[in-house]
Motif scaffolding. Structure first.
Motif, PDB file in Angstrom:
ATOM      1  N   GLY A  79     -47.702  37.350  11.231  1.00 11.17           N
ATOM      2  CA  GLY A  79     -48.511  36.560  10.308  1.00 11.17           C
ATOM      3  C   GLY A  79     -47.698  35.789   9.294  1.00 11.17           C
ATOM      4  O   GLY A  79     -48.162  35.495   8.191  1.00 11.17           O
ATOM      5  N   TRP A  80     -46.463  35.428   9.641  1.00  2.00           N
ATOM      6  CA  TRP A  80     -45.618  34.648   8.749  1.00  2.00           C
ATOM      7  C   TRP A  80     -46.037  33.177   8.744  1.00  2.00           C
ATOM      8  O   TRP A  80     -46.782  32.717   9.626  1.00  2.00           O
ATOM      9  N   VAL A  81     -45.541  32.443   7.770  1.00  2.00           N
ATOM     10  CA  VAL A  81     -45.747  30.997   7.660  1.00  2.00           C
ATOM     11  C   VAL A  81     -44.381  30.325   7.607  1.00  2.00           C
ATOM     12  O   VAL A  81     -43.446  30.844   6.978  1.00  2.00           O
ATOM     13  N   ASN A  82     -44.261  29.191   8.290  1.00  2.30           N
ATOM     14  CA  ASN A  82     -43.020  28.429   8.230  1.00  2.30           C
ATOM     15  C   ASN A  82     -43.300  27.066   7.589  1.00  2.30           C
ATOM     16  O   ASN A  82     -44.155  26.323   8.044  1.00  2.30           O
ATOM     17  N   VAL A  83     -42.590  26.765   6.512  1.00  2.00           N
ATOM     18  CA  VAL A  83     -42.669  25.459   5.859  1.00  2.00           C
ATOM     19  C   VAL A  83     -41.357  24.741   6.123  1.00  2.00           C
ATOM     20  O   VAL A  83     -40.285  25.258   5.789  1.00  2.00           O
ATOM     21  N   CYS A  84     -41.425  23.573   6.754  1.00  2.00           N
ATOM     22  CA  CYS A  84     -40.200  22.828   7.014  1.00  2.00           C
ATOM     23  C   CYS A  84     -40.426  21.359   6.673  1.00  2.00           C
ATOM     24  O   CYS A  84     -41.560  20.878   6.673  1.00  2.00           O
ATOM     25  N   GLU A  85     -39.334  20.676   6.370  1.00  2.00           N
ATOM     26  CA  GLU A  85     -39.460  19.308   5.870  1.00  2.00           C
ATOM     27  C   GLU A  85     -38.465  18.375   6.540  1.00  2.00           C
ATOM     28  O   GLU A  85     -37.356  18.771   6.918  1.00  2.00           O
ATOM     29  N   THR A  86     -38.897  17.135   6.705  1.00  2.00           N
ATOM     30  CA  THR A  86     -38.026  16.046   7.118  1.00  2.00           C
ATOM     31  C   THR A  86     -38.115  14.983   6.032  1.00  2.00           C
ATOM     32  O   THR A  86     -38.791  15.164   5.014  1.00  2.00           O
ATOM     33  N   GLN A  87     -37.465  13.861   6.260  1.00  2.00           N
ATOM     34  CA  GLN A  87     -37.486  12.799   5.259  1.00  2.00           C
ATOM     35  C   GLN A  87     -38.896  12.245   5.066  1.00  2.00           C
ATOM     36  O   GLN A  87     -39.243  11.807   3.969  1.00  2.00           O
ATOM     37  N   ARG A  88     -39.715  12.269   6.140  1.00  2.00           N
ATOM     38  CA  ARG A  88     -41.015  11.594   6.086  1.00  2.00           C
ATOM     39  C   ARG A  88     -42.208  12.537   6.004  1.00  2.00           C
ATOM     40  O   ARG A  88     -43.304  12.090   5.691  1.00  2.00           O
ATOM     41  N   ARG A  89     -42.018  13.820   6.299  1.00  2.00           N
ATOM     42  CA  ARG A  89     -43.177  14.698   6.340  1.00  2.00           C
ATOM     43  C   ARG A  89     -42.781  16.137   6.022  1.00  2.00           C
ATOM     44  O   ARG A  89     -41.618  16.517   6.109  1.00  2.00           O
ATOM     45  N   VAL A  90     -43.794  16.903   5.689  1.00  2.00           N
ATOM     46  CA  VAL A  90     -43.657  18.344   5.508  1.00  2.00           C
ATOM     47  C   VAL A  90     -44.618  19.004   6.478  1.00  2.00           C
ATOM     48  O   VAL A  90     -45.786  18.608   6.583  1.00  2.00           O
ATOM     49  N   GLU A  91     -44.136  20.009   7.208  1.00  2.00           N
ATOM     50  CA  GLU A  91     -44.963  20.702   8.189  1.00  2.00           C
ATOM     51  C   GLU A  91     -45.120  22.169   7.800  1.00  2.00           C
ATOM     52  O   GLU A  91     -44.171  22.808   7.349  1.00  2.00           O
ATOM     53  N   SER A 144     -43.865  22.624  -4.900  1.00  2.00           N
ATOM     54  CA  SER A 144     -42.511  22.348  -5.361  1.00  2.00           C
ATOM     55  C   SER A 144     -41.900  21.182  -4.607  1.00  2.00           C
ATOM     56  O   SER A 144     -41.269  20.290  -5.189  1.00  2.00           O
ATOM     57  N   LEU A 145     -42.112  21.146  -3.285  1.00  2.00           N
ATOM     58  CA  LEU A 145     -41.579  20.053  -2.473  1.00  2.00           C
ATOM     59  C   LEU A 145     -42.226  18.728  -2.856  1.00  2.00           C
ATOM     60  O   LEU A 145     -41.556  17.693  -2.912  1.00  2.00           O
ATOM     61  N   GLU A 146     -43.540  18.754  -3.097  1.00  2.00           N
ATOM     62  CA  GLU A 146     -44.243  17.533  -3.483  1.00  2.00           C
ATOM     63  C   GLU A 146     -43.733  17.019  -4.829  1.00  2.00           C
ATOM     64  O   GLU A 146     -43.599  15.807  -5.040  1.00  2.00           O
ATOM     65  N   GLY A 147     -43.430  17.937  -5.734  1.00  2.00           N
ATOM     66  CA  GLY A 147     -42.911  17.528  -7.033  1.00  2.00           C
ATOM     67  C   GLY A 147     -41.555  16.838  -6.925  1.00  2.00           C
ATOM     68  O   GLY A 147     -41.269  15.895  -7.672  1.00  2.00           O
ATOM     69  N   ARG A 148     -40.723  17.287  -5.987  1.00  2.00           N
ATOM     70  CA  ARG A 148     -39.386  16.707  -5.836  1.00  2.00           C
ATOM     71  C   ARG A 148     -39.393  15.439  -5.003  1.00  2.00           C
ATOM     72  O   ARG A 148     -38.633  14.518  -5.263  1.00  2.00           O
ATOM     73  N   HIS A 149     -40.267  15.407  -3.981  1.00  2.00           N
ATOM     74  CA  HIS A 149     -40.306  14.256  -3.066  1.00  2.00           C
ATOM     75  C   HIS A 149     -41.764  13.893  -2.790  1.00  2.00           C
ATOM     76  O   HIS A 149     -42.318  14.244  -1.737  1.00  2.00           O
ATOM     77  N   PRO A 150     -42.422  13.201  -3.696  1.00  2.00           N
ATOM     78  CA  PRO A 150     -43.847  12.875  -3.528  1.00  2.00           C
ATOM     79  C   PRO A 150     -44.079  11.851  -2.414  1.00  2.00           C
ATOM     80  O   PRO A 150     -43.185  11.087  -2.059  1.00  2.00           O
ATOM     81  N   GLY A 151     -45.306  11.884  -1.880  1.00  2.00           N
ATOM     82  CA  GLY A 151     -45.734  10.845  -0.942  1.00  2.00           C
ATOM     83  C   GLY A 151     -45.507  11.143   0.519  1.00  2.00           C
ATOM     84  O   GLY A 151     -45.882  10.345   1.383  1.00  2.00           O
ATOM     85  N   ARG A 152     -44.890  12.290   0.852  1.00  3.56           N
ATOM     86  CA  ARG A 152     -44.691  12.596   2.266  1.00  3.56           C
ATOM     87  C   ARG A 152     -45.963  13.147   2.897  1.00  3.56           C
ATOM     88  O   ARG A 152     -46.781  13.782   2.229  1.00  3.56           O
ATOM     89  N   LYS A 153     -46.110  12.907   4.178  1.00  2.10           N
ATOM     90  CA  LYS A 153     -47.283  13.396   4.920  1.00  2.10           C
ATOM     91  C   LYS A 153     -47.207  14.914   5.047  1.00  2.10           C
ATOM     92  O   LYS A 153     -46.141  15.484   5.316  1.00  2.10           O
ATOM     93  N   LEU A 154     -48.350  15.585   4.861  1.00  3.58           N
ATOM     94  CA  LEU A 154     -48.434  17.046   5.013  1.00  3.58           C
ATOM     95  C   LEU A 154     -49.203  17.355   6.282  1.00  3.58           C
ATOM     96  O   LEU A 154     -50.357  16.961   6.434  1.00  3.58           O
ATOM     97  N   ILE A 155     -48.558  18.068   7.201  1.00  5.22           N
ATOM     98  CA  ILE A 155     -49.170  18.390   8.494  1.00  5.22           C
ATOM     99  C   ILE A 155     -49.214  19.900   8.662  1.00  5.22           C
ATOM    100  O   ILE A 155     -48.197  20.584   8.517  1.00  5.22           O
ATOM    101  N   VAL A 156     -50.382  20.426   8.961  1.00  7.79           N
ATOM    102  CA  VAL A 156     -50.546  21.840   9.277  1.00  7.79           C
ATOM    103  C   VAL A 156     -50.507  21.977  10.796  1.00  7.79           C
ATOM    104  O   VAL A 156     -51.371  21.446  11.503  1.00  7.79           O
ATOM    105  N   ARG A 157     -49.483  22.648  11.294  1.00  8.09           N
ATOM    106  CA  ARG A 157     -49.314  22.867  12.729  1.00  8.09           C
ATOM    107  C   ARG A 157     -49.896  24.234  13.098  1.00  8.09           C
ATOM    108  O   ARG A 157     -49.480  25.248  12.548  1.00  8.09           O
ATOM    109  N   VAL A 158     -50.819  24.245  14.022  1.00  2.00           N
ATOM    110  CA  VAL A 158     -51.493  25.479  14.416  1.00  2.00           C
ATOM    111  C   VAL A 158     -50.789  26.084  15.623  1.00  2.00           C
ATOM    112  O   VAL A 158     -50.587  25.412  16.645  1.00  2.00           O
TER     113      VAL A 158
END
Length: 303
Positions: free
Chosen positions: A64-76, A98-112
């Motif tokens: 039941g873990w969660v993985n948050v990962c980021e690229t230049q254009r999006r956060v997954e 925290s990520l949004e505060g540092r790099h605003p405007g990136r797309k947020l995608i929830v991967r199921v």
């Protein structure tokens, strides 16, 4: 806390590369990855005892873990909505903020993920992450959770010991599975659970006709023809379960048969004759110029 403005979308296929973030060719494009355990603590995959062969899937689907990962254009956010805990979601939301505060405007995608990638949700707000995850259950192997739902071979429809199902199936075969005035009349005068739905391209499901008992089941003063599924007091898990069958029917253009059980879990105060049922969702041929796809949905008791 808004990410780039996007509408809520569901996709039924995603890539799964070396890392959790992957670019179009399936190769890893990850800048940074954070794993969050069920207790909300940050963990490494190396922490998993025994190191399973596919420790990413093990972490998501078993622990039941969660993985948050980021690229230049999006956060997954990779997550199994059936397994994730509230503490993990809360911790993931903090990381995303925290990520949004540092790099605003990136797309947020929830991967199921549910033993394999199941689909994606484009989210508009970190604050609404729990709501997006609730909706994402629809993409998992148990779309009606906490209802249990098994997809059966469509051929089993001829073996269901229900006279109404056999009679209706015979009629549909004889009429080429066409939506006709006669079929509407049969549905409206039926004493068995059956309905006709118009399916819009926007994912809506609108009642065209229904049996004599549906109005009473949902305690409605007027017939439901013309009304939409989301406008009725149908328990959310049951509606998700139905929409998943509709989506599968449209995707394959074939009859979908599901064995659904656990009604008492979501309708504890209701007087239920049965806790489980078969649902048969059948694609119909609409009249010329009708526009929307049409489905006939039958419910049958077990046994």
């Amino acid at each position: 806390m808004p990410f780039a403005p996007q509408h809520l979308l569901l996709w039924l296929s995603v890539s799964w590369g070396e890392g959790c973030c992957a670019n179009g060719d399936g190769k890893a494009a990850m800048e940074h990855s954070t794993w969050i355990a069920a207790d909300g603590a940050a963990k490494s995959l190396d922490w998993i005892p025994g190191h399973p062969i596919d420790n990413r899937s093990f972490a998501l689907d078993t622990l039941g873990w969660v993985n948050v990962c980021e690229t230049q254009r999006r956060v997954e956010v990779w997550v199994n909505p059936l397994k994730v805990t509230r503490r993990a979601i809360a911790a993931a939301s903090d990381v995303l903020a925290s990520l949004e505060g540092r790099h605003p405007g990136r797309k947020l995608i929830v991967r199921v993920h549910d033993h394999r990638p199941r689909g994606s949700v484009i989210a508009r707000s970190v604050d609404e992450l729990p709501r997006y995850l609730t909706g994402a259950i629809e993409l998992t192997s148990q779309p009606g959770f906490p209802l249990e739902q098994d997809r059966l071979d469509p051929a089993i429809v001829t073996e269901i010991a229900d006279e109404h199902v056999r009679d209706t199936w015979g009629y549909l075969n004889a009429t080429g599975f066409a939506l006709t005035k006669e079929l509407v009349g049969r549905v409206e005068t039926s004493t068995h659970r059956v309905k006709l739905l118009a399916l819009g391209q926007d994912g809506s499901a609108q009642y065209l006709a229904h049996d004599l008992s549906t109005q009473r089941v949902w305690a409605q003063r007027a017939p439901l023809a013309g009304r939409f599924l989301e406008d009725l007091p149908v328990p959310v898990p049951l509606a998700r379960s139905l929409r998943a069958d509709i989506r599968a029917m449209l995707s394959g253009n074939e009859t979908v048969v599901s064995y659904v059980r656990g009604l008492a879990k979501i309708m504890p105060g209701a007087l239920l004759a049965d806790d489980s049922f078969f649902r048969i969702t059948v694609p119909l041929v609409p009249p010329a110029g009708f526009g929307d796809a049409v489905a006939l949905v039958m419910l049958s008791k077990i046994g």
